[in-house]
Scaffold this active site. Structure first.
Site, PDB file in Angstrom:
ATOM      1  N   ASP A   3      25.794 -33.549  14.904  1.00  0.00           N
ATOM      2  CA  ASP A   3      24.807 -32.496  16.755  1.00  0.00           C
ATOM      3  C   ASP A   3      25.630 -32.157  17.528  1.00  0.00           C
ATOM      4  O   ASP A   3      25.441 -32.366  18.622  1.00  0.00           O
ATOM      5  CB  ASP A   3      23.356 -33.153  16.502  1.00  0.00           C
ATOM      6  CG  ASP A   3      23.383 -34.305  17.435  1.00  0.00           C
ATOM      7  OD1 ASP A   3      24.577 -35.059  18.080  1.00  0.00           O
ATOM      8  OD2 ASP A   3      22.266 -34.911  17.454  1.00  0.00           O
ATOM      9  N   SER A  28      22.101 -33.749  25.685  1.00  0.00           N
ATOM     10  CA  SER A  28      20.755 -33.584  24.854  1.00  0.00           C
ATOM     11  C   SER A  28      18.965 -34.384  25.365  1.00  0.00           C
ATOM     12  O   SER A  28      19.314 -34.745  26.214  1.00  0.00           O
ATOM     13  CB  SER A  28      20.931 -34.391  23.421  1.00  0.00           C
ATOM     14  OG  SER A  28      20.157 -34.773  22.374  1.00  0.00           O
ATOM     15  N   GLN A  78      18.027 -29.426  18.052  1.00  0.00           N
ATOM     16  CA  GLN A  78      18.552 -30.168  18.323  1.00  0.00           C
ATOM     17  C   GLN A  78      18.012 -29.008  20.108  1.00  0.00           C
ATOM     18  O   GLN A  78      18.181 -28.283  20.468  1.00  0.00           O
ATOM     19  CB  GLN A  78      19.734 -30.614  19.265  1.00  0.00           C
ATOM     20  CG  GLN A  78      20.341 -31.506  20.127  1.00  0.00           C
ATOM     21  CD  GLN A  78      21.611 -31.848  20.432  1.00  0.00           C
ATOM     22  OE1 GLN A  78      22.711 -31.025  20.237  1.00  0.00           O
ATOM     23  NE2 GLN A  78      21.865 -32.847  20.674  1.00  0.00           N
TER      24      GLN A  78
END
Length: 104
Positions: A3, A28, A78
């Site tokens: 990711d 994130s 995400q």
């Protein structure tokens, strides 16, 4: 699979030129991966990545993973926190004209 690039996708709607802005913060907040059916990670996969929303200093990126035969095998999401440098935010305040959103 990773990711690593998803948070950066959330910044793309706020670029007003081909030159990428240097965002001061891109972090994130959370991420998830959902596997829909078995697949081989050592075979070719198509990653379809997009941001579904990017406003209010947050963005949500979505990645759909397909096999060569077109089967959806995984979905990755995400959520990211994004901040631009203050100098750029002060220069780019054209909300109505569709320009850079300085509220990020």
């Amino acid at each position: 699979m990773s990711d690593a690039t998803l948070a950066g996708i959330c910044c793309m709607p706020h670029q007003t030129s081909p030159e990428p802005y240097s965002f001061e913060m891109v972090f994130s907040l959370d991420h998830s991966i959902h596997f829909h059916r078995p697949f081989r990670a050592d075979e070719w996969l198509l990653f379809h990545v997009r941001t579904t929303v990017s406003s209010g200093a947050r963005g949500l990126a979505r990645n759909e993973v397909f096999t060569l035969d077109g089967s959806l095998v995984a979905t990755v999401t995400q959520e990211a926190l994004i901040r631009v440098p203050r100098e750029i935010a002060a220069e780019k305040t054209d909300y109505a004209g569709g320009g850079f959103d300085a509220r990020l």
